[in-house]
Design a protein around this motif. Structure first.
Motif, PDB file in Angstrom:
ATOM      1  N   LEU A   1       0.800  -1.209   0.000  1.00 54.95           N
ATOM      2  CA  LEU A   1       0.000   0.000   0.000  1.00 54.95           C
ATOM      3  C   LEU A   1       0.841   1.271   0.000  1.00 54.95           C
ATOM      4  O   LEU A   1       0.293   2.351   0.070  1.00 54.95           O
ATOM      5  N   GLU A   2       2.132   1.110  -0.081  1.00 59.03           N
ATOM      6  CA  GLU A   2       2.996   2.288  -0.094  1.00 59.03           C
ATOM      7  C   GLU A   2       2.760   3.166  -1.311  1.00 59.03           C
ATOM      8  O   GLU A   2       2.960   4.371  -1.265  1.00 59.03           O
ATOM      9  N   ARG A   3       2.326   2.545  -2.413  1.00 57.57           N
ATOM     10  CA  ARG A   3       2.111   3.296  -3.644  1.00 57.57           C
ATOM     11  C   ARG A   3       0.689   3.826  -3.767  1.00 57.57           C
ATOM     12  O   ARG A   3       0.352   4.476  -4.750  1.00 57.57           O
ATOM     13  N   VAL A   4      -0.139   3.574  -2.766  1.00 56.36           N
ATOM     14  CA  VAL A   4      -1.518   4.026  -2.795  1.00 56.36           C
ATOM     15  C   VAL A   4      -1.615   5.393  -2.137  1.00 56.36           C
ATOM     16  O   VAL A   4      -1.093   5.612  -1.051  1.00 56.36           O
ATOM     17  N   SER A   5      -2.296   6.282  -2.818  1.00 56.33           N
ATOM     18  CA  SER A   5      -2.544   7.615  -2.280  1.00 56.33           C
ATOM     19  C   SER A   5      -4.049   7.769  -2.088  1.00 56.33           C
ATOM     20  O   SER A   5      -4.808   7.731  -3.055  1.00 56.33           O
ATOM     21  N   TRP A   6      -4.476   7.890  -0.845  1.00 61.39           N
ATOM     22  CA  TRP A   6      -5.903   8.000  -0.547  1.00 61.39           C
ATOM     23  C   TRP A   6      -6.363   9.435  -0.739  1.00 61.39           C
ATOM     24  O   TRP A   6      -5.729  10.380  -0.280  1.00 61.39           O
ATOM     25  N   GLN A   7      -7.492   9.593  -1.418  1.00 63.95           N
ATOM     26  CA  GLN A   7      -8.051  10.913  -1.693  1.00 63.95           C
ATOM     27  C   GLN A   7      -9.530  10.911  -1.328  1.00 63.95           C
ATOM     28  O   GLN A   7     -10.224   9.929  -1.581  1.00 63.95           O
ATOM     29  N   GLU A   8      -9.986  11.999  -0.761  1.00 56.01           N
ATOM     30  CA  GLU A   8     -11.417  12.196  -0.559  1.00 56.01           C
ATOM     31  C   GLU A   8     -11.834  13.290  -1.522  1.00 56.01           C
ATOM     32  O   GLU A   8     -11.237  14.372  -1.537  1.00 56.01           O
ATOM     33  N   ALA A   9     -12.838  12.996  -2.351  1.00 59.06           N
ATOM     34  CA  ALA A   9     -13.219  13.968  -3.380  1.00 59.06           C
ATOM     35  C   ALA A   9     -14.677  13.769  -3.762  1.00 59.06           C
ATOM     36  O   ALA A   9     -15.271  12.721  -3.507  1.00 59.06           O
ATOM     37  N   ASN A  10     -15.229  14.765  -4.398  1.00 57.65           N
ATOM     38  CA  ASN A  10     -16.582  14.719  -4.916  1.00 57.65           C
ATOM     39  C   ASN A  10     -16.575  13.893  -6.208  1.00 57.65           C
ATOM     40  O   ASN A  10     -15.892  14.254  -7.169  1.00 57.65           O
ATOM     41  N   ALA A  11     -17.321  12.805  -6.253  1.00 59.23           N
ATOM     42  CA  ALA A  11     -17.340  11.920  -7.416  1.00 59.23           C
ATOM     43  C   ALA A  11     -17.882  12.601  -8.666  1.00 59.23           C
ATOM     44  O   ALA A  11     -17.656  12.129  -9.772  1.00 59.23           O
TER      45      ALA A  11
END
Length: 138
Positions: A1-11
């Motif tokens: 999961l080191e290459r995963v960047s979590w984002q919260e955004a409007n779909a």
């Protein structure tokens, strides 16, 4: 999961460039956006050519007696469990009602096609309680 960047955004207005992703997945979330058509268009926009959209969502149970049993369970048991476990009957009542107002499988497939997806399809699970929808940006 080191290459995963979590984002919260409007779909409906994703903060990503066009043609960015090979795969776009969403599970039990499309039902909660304000404008399903806008979310599908933006999913299409951010996919690379050849990219795939996949959506797992509650769907329409099509056959009796499963439909009647599912309705009885949904409207009576799910809100009661929500009250017992979370002390929140209304959120679980909303869950049941939002499932019933979400587009049926064929209608969501048509919306995907209108957004530009090709080879759109769906597979029902548990008699249609849930379905996985799939489409490609070609």
């Amino acid at each position: 999961l080191e290459r995963v960047s979590w984002q919260e955004a409007n779909a409906e207005r994703l903060p990503f460039d066009d043609d960015t992703f090979d795969l776009y997945t969403i599970a039990f979330g499309l039902r909660n956006v304000t404008d399903t058509d806008a979310a599908l268009r933006d999913a299409y926009r951010v996919l690379k050519p050849g990219g795939r959209f996949m959506c797992l969502e509650f769907s329409k149970v099509g056959k009796e007696p499963l439909q009647s049993m599912y309705d009885a369970y949904s409207f009576n048991v799910i809100p009661a469990i929500g009250q017992i476990v979370a002390g929140d009957r209304s959120s679980y009542q909303y869950l049941v009602e939002s499932i019933r107002t979400f587009p049926k499988q064929e209608d969501l497939k048509a919306k995907m096609q209108a957004a530009g997806f090709k080879h759109s399809s769906y597979t029902n699970y548990t008699g249609g309680v849930v379905a996985v929808h799939s489409g490609f940006k070609l």
